[in-house]
Design a protein around this motif. Structure first.
Motif, mmCIF file in Angstrom:
data_model
loop_
_atom_site.group_PDB
_atom_site.id
_atom_site.type_symbol
_atom_site.label_atom_id
_atom_site.label_comp_id
_atom_site.label_asym_id
_atom_site.label_seq_id
_atom_site.Cartn_x
_atom_site.Cartn_y
_atom_site.Cartn_z
ATOM 1 N N ILE A 237 0.850 -1.182 0.000
ATOM 2 C CA ILE A 237 0.000 0.000 0.000
ATOM 3 C C ILE A 237 0.891 1.239 0.000
ATOM 4 C CG2 ILE A 237 -1.778 1.251 1.278
ATOM 5 C CD1 ILE A 237 -2.596 -1.466 2.466
ATOM 6 N N ASP A 238 0.725 2.123 -0.993
ATOM 7 C CA ASP A 238 1.571 3.309 -1.054
ATOM 8 C C ASP A 238 0.874 4.499 -0.395
ATOM 9 O OD1 ASP A 238 -0.276 4.290 -2.892
ATOM 10 O OD2 ASP A 238 0.933 3.736 -4.623
ATOM 11 N N ASP A 239 1.614 5.617 -0.294
ATOM 12 C CA ASP A 239 1.099 6.800 0.394
ATOM 13 C C ASP A 239 -0.121 7.380 -0.310
ATOM 14 O OD1 ASP A 239 3.041 6.566 2.308
ATOM 15 O OD2 ASP A 239 4.400 8.022 1.392
ATOM 16 N N ARG A 240 -0.125 7.309 -1.645
ATOM 17 C CA ARG A 240 -1.279 7.851 -2.373
ATOM 18 C C ARG A 240 -2.548 7.078 -2.063
ATOM 19 N NH1 ARG A 240 0.908 7.780 -8.390
ATOM 20 N NH2 ARG A 240 1.688 5.800 -7.553
ATOM 21 N N ASP A 241 -2.406 5.759 -1.924
ATOM 22 C CA ASP A 241 -3.570 4.937 -1.579
ATOM 23 C C ASP A 241 -4.067 5.275 -0.182
ATOM 24 O OD1 ASP A 241 -5.490 2.886 -1.852
ATOM 25 O OD2 ASP A 241 -4.204 1.508 -0.749
ATOM 26 N N ILE A 242 -3.130 5.482 0.751
ATOM 27 C CA ILE A 242 -3.517 5.841 2.117
ATOM 28 C C ILE A 242 -4.260 7.173 2.123
ATOM 29 C CG2 ILE A 242 -2.638 6.512 4.389
ATOM 30 C CD1 ILE A 242 -0.327 4.534 3.902
ATOM 31 N N ASP A 243 -3.717 8.158 1.395
ATOM 32 C CA ASP A 243 -4.362 9.471 1.335
ATOM 33 C C ASP A 243 -5.764 9.365 0.740
ATOM 34 O OD1 ASP A 243 -2.157 10.579 2.459
ATOM 35 O OD2 ASP A 243 -1.502 11.694 0.689
ATOM 36 N N GLN A 244 -5.913 8.564 -0.312
ATOM 37 C CA GLN A 244 -7.229 8.420 -0.940
ATOM 38 C C GLN A 244 -8.228 7.781 0.019
ATOM 39 O OE1 GLN A 244 -8.223 9.516 -4.184
ATOM 40 N NE2 GLN A 244 -10.130 9.195 -3.045
ATOM 41 N N ARG A 245 -7.780 6.765 0.735
ATOM 42 C CA ARG A 245 -8.658 6.112 1.711
ATOM 43 C C ARG A 245 -9.067 7.093 2.811
ATOM 44 N NH1 ARG A 245 -7.837 0.037 2.334
ATOM 45 N NH2 ARG A 245 -6.671 -0.647 0.525
ATOM 46 N N LEU A 246 -8.100 7.877 3.290
ATOM 47 C CA LEU A 246 -8.403 8.850 4.342
ATOM 48 C C LEU A 246 -9.352 9.929 3.844
ATOM 49 C CD1 LEU A 246 -4.916 9.258 6.064
ATOM 50 C CD2 LEU A 246 -7.014 8.384 7.130
ATOM 51 N N GLU A 247 -9.110 10.425 2.643
ATOM 52 C CA GLU A 247 -9.985 11.455 2.100
ATOM 53 C C GLU A 247 -11.411 10.952 1.944
ATOM 54 O OE1 GLU A 247 -8.017 12.592 -1.459
ATOM 55 O OE2 GLU A 247 -6.450 13.740 -0.432
ATOM 56 N N ASP A 248 -11.563 9.707 1.499
ATOM 57 C CA ASP A 248 -12.903 9.119 1.378
ATOM 58 C C ASP A 248 -13.561 8.997 2.745
ATOM 59 O OD1 ASP A 248 -12.666 8.912 -1.342
ATOM 60 O OD2 ASP A 248 -12.033 6.814 -1.333
ATOM 61 N N ALA A 249 -12.804 8.532 3.733
ATOM 62 C CA ALA A 249 -13.365 8.332 5.072
ATOM 63 C C ALA A 249 -13.697 9.665 5.734
ATOM 64 C CB ALA A 249 -12.394 7.541 5.936
ATOM 65 N N LEU A 250 -12.879 10.687 5.501
ATOM 66 C CA LEU A 250 -13.090 11.989 6.145
ATOM 67 C C LEU A 250 -14.317 12.722 5.614
ATOM 68 C CD1 LEU A 250 -9.391 13.221 6.354
ATOM 69 C CD2 LEU A 250 -10.918 12.774 8.297
ATOM 70 N N LYS A 251 -14.845 12.277 4.492
ATOM 71 C CA LYS A 251 -16.058 12.896 3.966
ATOM 72 C C LYS A 251 -17.239 12.695 4.915
ATOM 73 C CE LYS A 251 -14.798 12.269 -0.906
ATOM 74 N NZ LYS A 251 -15.119 11.517 -2.157
#
Length: 289
Positions: A237-251
């Motif tokens: 899992i790379d940093d971009r994937d982590i950021d995307q997951r976090l951004e989706d969850a933070l919505k």
């Protein structure tokens, strides 16, 4: 009319699987049991009567569903203790899968009343075996919560299960649920199985984000829906994937809840994920000013 079997059933509760769509998907043994029991307990008497008429069976039906189960259960137990035979059916598929029947089975077992399985159709197994996803280990999660935050939390509890996941879902919530699945579980392979065994049976395969986009664009499909999702990937899992997951969850979630969901999904340290979630939240606030 179907003739009665010559062998008499022993007293007890018979758990009988019925078709999930195609009316011919019922076993000979199930038909023999349904034509022999003293009573058939069913969710919807009109629905079950149509099935019985199709196969030439006359039977006395008793309604047993989530709204009357507490009242009907003692009456059914009384009949069974008197030596009667009762078949339990659901509107479609195998009883005990997402219905209140397990409480009746539990009461029978507590009362030393025999419980006999009469296996047959199941949308869970039907979708799984044609999914092309691993079948050696799987987890049936039933229906997810209807609200996004609760749904993401429930999905977060399933991320580490080392097997395929199987869900039931309503057509109108399909796109939203797939979006949350993609956000929490990542771009796993999935299958949406619709109208299984019926004329318009459809299987759509693809990564969860792709399935999400399809049903967002096309709108809710018609019919009953079963979803199968592949097990966790061993990919890094790379940093971009982590950021995307976090951004989706933070919505939809707080920083704390978003960090919990993503940490559970990735297996990465929660402290690191929480710190990154705070950064993303702050950068989002700054850009909005």
């Amino acid at each position: 009319m179907r003739s009665k079997p010559t062998s008499k059933l022993r007293p007890g509760l018979y758990i009988v699987a019925t078709p999930i769509g195609n009316m011919d998907d019922i076993t000979l043994r199930a038909l023999d049991v349904l034509s022999s029991v003293d009573r058939i307990a069913c969710e919807d008497t009109r629905h079950t009567r149509r099935l019985l008429e199709r196969h030439g069976i006359e039977a006395r039906l008793l309604p047993y569903h989530e709204h009357n189960a507490e009242k009907m259960r003692p009456a059914l137990i009384k009949r069974l203790k008197q030596g009667q035979t009762v078949a339990l059916v659901s509107d479609a598929g195998t009883p005990m899968i997402s219905d209140p029947g397990y409480k009746l089975v539990r009461a029978c077992l507590d009362g030393d009343i025999p419980v006999v399985p009469i296996p047959g159709a199941s949308s869970v197994l039907a979708a799984l075996v044609v999914s092309g996803l691993p079948t050696d280990r799987f987890f049936f999660a039933g229906f997810l919560p209807s609200k996004t935050v609760a749904r993401k939390k429930a999905l977060g509890e399933l991320v580490d299960i080392p097997g395929s996941l199987v869900f039931l879902e309503s057509a109108r919530r399909l796109a939203g649920s797939l979006a949350d699945m993609a956000g929490v579980l990542g771009p796993r392979q999935g299958v949406v199985a619709r109208e299984l065994t019926k004329k318009f049976e459809e299987l759509r395969h693809g990564p969860l984000p792709e399935l999400t986009e399809h049903y967002r664009t096309q709108g809710p499909p018609k019919g009953e829906v079963t979803i199968v999702i592949g097990p966790p990937s061993e990919d890094i899992i790379d940093d971009r994937d982590i950021d995307q997951r976090l951004e989706d969850a933070l919505k939809d979630c707080s920083v704390r809840d978003a960090a919990d969901i993503v940490a559970a999904a990735t297996g990465l340290p929660r402290r690191k994920i929480y710190a990154r979630a705070l950064e993303l939240k702050q950068s989002g606030n700054d850009s909005a000013q």
